[in-house]
Design an enzyme around this catalytic site. Structure first.
Site, PDB file in Angstrom:
ATOM      1  N   LYS A  82       0.819  -1.213   0.000  1.00  0.00           N
ATOM      2  CA  LYS A  82       0.000   0.000   0.000  1.00  0.00           C
ATOM      3  C   LYS A  82       0.852   1.263   0.000  1.00  0.00           C
ATOM      4  O   LYS A  82       0.489   2.263  -0.633  1.00  0.00           O
ATOM      5  CB  LYS A  82      -0.954  -0.013   1.196  1.00  0.00           C
ATOM      6  CG  LYS A  82      -2.057  -1.057   1.075  1.00  0.00           C
ATOM      7  CD  LYS A  82      -3.046  -0.974   2.220  1.00  0.00           C
ATOM      8  CE  LYS A  82      -4.161  -1.992   2.055  1.00  0.00           C
ATOM      9  NZ  LYS A  82      -5.156  -1.918   3.157  1.00  0.00           N
TER      10      LYS A  82
ATOM     11  N   LYS B 250      -6.283 -11.481  -7.109  1.00  0.00           N
ATOM     12  CA  LYS B 250      -7.441 -11.759  -6.273  1.00  0.00           C
ATOM     13  C   LYS B 250      -8.477 -10.646  -6.389  1.00  0.00           C
ATOM     14  O   LYS B 250      -8.131  -9.463  -6.467  1.00  0.00           O
ATOM     15  CB  LYS B 250      -6.992 -11.898  -4.812  1.00  0.00           C
ATOM     16  CG  LYS B 250      -8.053 -12.443  -3.875  1.00  0.00           C
ATOM     17  CD  LYS B 250      -7.460 -12.657  -2.484  1.00  0.00           C
ATOM     18  CE  LYS B 250      -8.518 -13.134  -1.514  1.00  0.00           C
ATOM     19  NZ  LYS B 250      -7.966 -13.316  -0.151  1.00  0.00           N
TER      20      LYS B 250
ATOM     21  N   LYS C 243     -11.849  -5.276  -3.200  1.00  0.00           N
ATOM     22  CA  LYS C 243     -12.734  -4.126  -3.048  1.00  0.00           C
ATOM     23  C   LYS C 243     -12.038  -2.830  -3.423  1.00  0.00           C
ATOM     24  O   LYS C 243     -12.699  -1.816  -3.671  1.00  0.00           O
ATOM     25  CB  LYS C 243     -13.226  -4.030  -1.599  1.00  0.00           C
ATOM     26  CG  LYS C 243     -14.250  -5.084  -1.227  1.00  0.00           C
ATOM     27  CD  LYS C 243     -14.977  -4.747   0.060  1.00  0.00           C
ATOM     28  CE  LYS C 243     -14.094  -4.840   1.256  1.00  0.00           C
ATOM     29  NZ  LYS C 243     -14.798  -4.532   2.514  1.00  0.00           N
TER      30      LYS C 243
END
Length: 329
Positions: A113, A195, A198
């Site tokens: 991130k 994967k 969201k």
């Protein structure tokens, strides 16, 4: 025999999608008789990156309604909102004070991130694994359902529990990861090597949201990535077709041989059509229950208050013991 206690948390960012449902929530629902379950909407984790406050509040309640719609039964399980119980952040601070920075700097999600947003790396993103450890240890959890990509966080929680127990006396249950294999990795429709996530809201054909209409579901599956081989088989080396078949099997419960026989001689168009139909039918009762719950806000709030009360009783006991052992008044 006393049931093992399971803690599960899910963030209220983005829309809950097929991967969340098949990889986690569906298993939570099916295991409600087997375990003593505590389910938490971890909204405090969401603010490690900037959020719109009004949207965050709305998404938090929406997710609670969706979890109930999926089959979380408040008579069998505890469901509550993380930020309602201050012991989560209070315990996280105590754990932060005994966690080496090296342990946190090795966390894969922090690396990923922060690499994506190098100009906006907040301290909360670095420290949030301690909040995750606090979520788990606060409820003396025996098991934590996770995918392979989350095992690292459970290892940190285990190390933290062992370290605290060693230095201050037996306090925490040392949790174990509960790795669920079937349907645990549903991949993105646009890129089946990654994967379903969201955080890919900028890619409209990446995921199937549980709130998607039948028309939207059909449209997304029609655009799903496959390959040029034209053979429908469970081959992990052909990620796109394998992902579609995996989704189909999760909803139909058919054996591999039965599914391959069903699609023998068929084209990818027919595969995508059948998968879409299976998903639409499988999600229909969830959509209907969600729409009903969303219109009954008083009922939803009452369920969450009851869950909060039950969770706080456990959390307060653990935090009081931890605080006293570490020397705080």
């Amino acid at each position: 025999m006393q049931k093992s206690r399971v803690f599960s948390g899910i963030q209220p960012t983005g829309n809950i999608h097929l991967g969340n449902y098949l990889g986690a929530v569906k298993n939570w629902v099916e295991n409600q008789e087997k375990y003593e379950n505590i389910f938490c909407v971890v909204n405090s984790h969401a603010i490690t990156i900037p959020q719109n406050p009004s949207i965050l509040r709305e998404k938090t309640y929406d997710l609670c309604a969706m979890l109930l719609a999926c089959g979380i039964n408040p008579k069998k399980s505890i469901l509550f909102i993380q930020s309602k119980i201050q012991e989560h952040t209070s315990l996280a601070w105590l754990l932060t004070c005994i966690t080496p920075m090296g342990d946190l700097s090795r966390m894969t999600q922090f690396k990923d991130k922060s690499a994506k947003n190098p100009k906006q790396i907040l301290a909360g993103l670095f420290n949030y694994p301690n909040l995750m450890s606090a979520d788990i240890l606060l409820y003396q959890s025996n098991l934590v359902p996770v995918g392979e990509d989350q095992k690292q966080h459970i290892e940190l929680a285990r190390d933290t529990a062992i370290r605290f127990n060693r230095d201050f006396g037996e306090t925490f249950v040392v949790p174990e990861p509960l790795i669920l294999k079937e349907g645990a990795r549903i991949m993105g429709l646009d890129d089946p090597t990654k994967k379903m996530s969201k955080s890919s809201s900028d890619k409209p054909n990446h995921s199937i949201a549980l709130i998607d209409t039948p028309e939207t579901i059909i449209k997304k599956f029609k655009k799903a990535t496959t390959d040029s081989e034209g053979i429908i088989a469970f081959d992990k080396n052909r990620a796109g077709v394998y992902n579609l078949l995996n989704i189909y099997q999760c909803f139909t419960k058919q054996k591999v041989e039965e599914i391959e026989a069903e699609f023998a001689g068929q084209g990818y168009g027919k595969l995508k059509e059948r998968v879409a139909e299976a998903v639409i039918e499988g999600l229909r009762p969830i959509r209907q229950a969600y729409e009903k719950l969303s219109s009954e806000k008083d009922y939803l709030h009452r369920i969450l208050q009851e869950g909060e009360s039950r969770a706080r009783e456990i959390a307060a006991t653990t935090y009081k013991e931890t605080k006293e052992k570490i020397g705080l008044i």
